[in-house]
Design a protein around this motif. Structure first.
Motif, short mmCIF file in Angstrom:
data_model
loop_
_atom_site.label_atom_id
_atom_site.label_comp_id
_atom_site.label_asym_id
_atom_site.label_seq_id
_atom_site.Cartn_x
_atom_site.Cartn_y
_atom_site.Cartn_z
N GLY A 30 -84.30 -88.25 -23.80
CA GLY A 30 -85.74 -88.05 -23.77
C GLY A 30 -86.11 -86.57 -23.72
N ALA A 31 -85.38 -85.79 -22.91
CA ALA A 31 -85.64 -84.35 -22.84
C ALA A 31 -85.37 -83.68 -24.18
N ARG A 32 -84.32 -84.11 -24.88
CA ARG A 32 -84.02 -83.53 -26.20
C ARG A 32 -85.13 -83.86 -27.20
N VAL A 33 -85.60 -85.09 -27.18
CA VAL A 33 -86.66 -85.49 -28.11
C VAL A 33 -87.92 -84.68 -27.86
N VAL A 34 -88.28 -84.51 -26.59
CA VAL A 34 -89.48 -83.73 -26.27
C VAL A 34 -89.28 -82.26 -26.65
N GLU A 35 -88.06 -81.75 -26.47
CA GLU A 35 -87.77 -80.36 -26.82
C GLU A 35 -87.92 -80.13 -28.31
N TRP A 36 -87.58 -81.13 -29.12
CA TRP A 36 -87.72 -81.00 -30.57
C TRP A 36 -89.15 -81.18 -31.04
N SER A 37 -90.02 -81.67 -30.19
CA SER A 37 -91.42 -81.91 -30.57
C SER A 37 -92.24 -80.63 -30.38
N PRO A 38 -93.46 -80.59 -30.91
CA PRO A 38 -94.34 -79.42 -30.72
C PRO A 38 -94.92 -79.30 -29.32
N LEU A 39 -94.62 -80.24 -28.42
CA LEU A 39 -95.24 -80.22 -27.09
C LEU A 39 -94.91 -78.98 -26.28
N PRO A 40 -93.64 -78.53 -26.20
CA PRO A 40 -93.37 -77.33 -25.38
C PRO A 40 -94.16 -76.11 -25.81
N GLU A 41 -94.27 -75.89 -27.12
CA GLU A 41 -95.05 -74.74 -27.59
C GLU A 41 -96.53 -74.89 -27.23
N ALA A 42 -97.04 -76.12 -27.37
CA ALA A 42 -98.45 -76.34 -27.03
C ALA A 42 -98.70 -76.12 -25.54
N LEU A 43 -97.76 -76.58 -24.69
CA LEU A 43 -97.92 -76.36 -23.24
C LEU A 43 -97.81 -74.89 -22.89
N ALA A 44 -96.89 -74.17 -23.54
CA ALA A 44 -96.76 -72.74 -23.26
C ALA A 44 -98.03 -71.99 -23.67
N GLU A 45 -98.59 -72.37 -24.82
CA GLU A 45 -99.85 -71.72 -25.25
C GLU A 45 -100.98 -72.04 -24.30
N ALA A 46 -101.04 -73.29 -23.82
CA ALA A 46 -102.09 -73.66 -22.87
C ALA A 46 -101.91 -72.92 -21.55
N ASP A 47 -100.66 -72.76 -21.11
CA ASP A 47 -100.42 -72.00 -19.88
C ASP A 47 -100.83 -70.54 -20.03
N ALA A 48 -100.57 -69.96 -21.21
CA ALA A 48 -100.97 -68.57 -21.44
C ALA A 48 -102.49 -68.42 -21.40
N ARG A 49 -103.17 -69.37 -22.02
CA ARG A 49 -104.64 -69.30 -21.98
C ARG A 49 -105.17 -69.50 -20.57
N ALA A 50 -104.55 -70.41 -19.82
CA ALA A 50 -104.98 -70.62 -18.44
C ALA A 50 -104.74 -69.37 -17.60
N ALA A 51 -103.59 -68.70 -17.83
CA ALA A 51 -103.32 -67.46 -17.09
C ALA A 51 -104.33 -66.38 -17.45
N ASP A 52 -104.71 -66.29 -18.72
CA ASP A 52 -105.72 -65.30 -19.12
C ASP A 52 -107.06 -65.60 -18.47
N LEU A 53 -107.42 -66.89 -18.42
CA LEU A 53 -108.69 -67.24 -17.77
C LEU A 53 -108.65 -66.95 -16.28
N ALA A 54 -107.48 -67.18 -15.66
CA ALA A 54 -107.37 -66.91 -14.23
C ALA A 54 -107.43 -65.41 -13.93
#
Length: 214
Positions: free
Chosen positions: A62-86
């Motif tokens: 399951g971790a490998r499948v999620v790693e191959w999906s676009p989700l990690p990049e999307a979460l990293a981008e969302a975290d970056a935007r949240a950090a900028d807002l903070a």
């Protein structure tokens, strides 16, 4: 140390063991009459045992499948935007203080120090953004484990369902093969009985009819 099995896992393993024993005794696997069906049944039992007793296999998958999906990049981008807002209120306050004359050029870092720090980072081979990327953001920390667990559960359930279907198919194939073999033996016995029957018994009525009055 291995994780102790839950009661339902122990019951499932006992049920699979009893089913395997019944299959071995009922269909006489040692005779080797249906190797394909027996092999399919063995693979299905192995897959079911894996789904019951070794969930860590599906956690890794399951971790490998999620790693191959676009989700990690999307979460990293969302975290970056949240950090900028903070950090936005602090930047606004610092800008306002600079405009008011507080914290001006006196707090600026010398260019020599900045250049030396950049040279150290480049020489060490570590990117300059490593300090920011070393820790995952809040969204990655909270969302990623849940998604990994959900995908692992889906893979586990799908594997168990497919294994059950394959197991039923193997049982059905074995039963059909057994019935076909029995019908073939019955047909051979009937043929042998017809071949060994007395031929005079079938000609008797005809002989009696021929010997009557003209």
């Amino acid at each position: 140390m291995s994780t102790p099995l839950a009661p339902w896992q122990e019951l499932a393993l006992v049920a699979l063991s009893l089913l395997s024993l019944f299959y071995l005794v009922a269909f006489r696997v040692w005779s080797g009459n249906a190797l394909v069906a027996d092999g399919v049944f063995g693979l299905a039992i192995a897959a079911l045992v894996t789904t019951v007793a070794m969930p860590s296999v599906f956690d890794v998958a399951g971790a490998r499948v999620v790693e191959w999906s676009p989700l990690p990049e999307a979460l990293a981008e969302a975290d970056a935007r949240a950090a900028d807002l903070a950090a936005l209120p602090g930047r606004l306050i610092d800008g306002a203080l600079v405009r008011l004359g507080f914290g001006g050029d006196d707090e600026e870092v010398p260019e020599d120090a900045v250049a030396g720090a950049v040279e150290v980072v480049v020489a060490s081979g570590v990117p300059a953004e490593t300090s920011e990327d070393a820790e995952d953001g809040w969204l990655t920390t909270q969302v990623r484990p849940s998604v990994d667990g959900l995908v692992a559960l889906i893979l586990r359930v799908a594997t168990a369902g497919a294994a059950v279907l394959v197991l039923l198919l193997a049982l059905l194939l074995r039963i059909v093969l057994g019935l076909a073999r029995r019908l073939r033996r019955i047909g051979q016995r009937l043929t042998a009985l017809e071949a060994t029957r007395d031929p005079d018994a079938s000609d008797g009525p005809r002989a009696l009819e021929g010997s009557g009055p003209a």
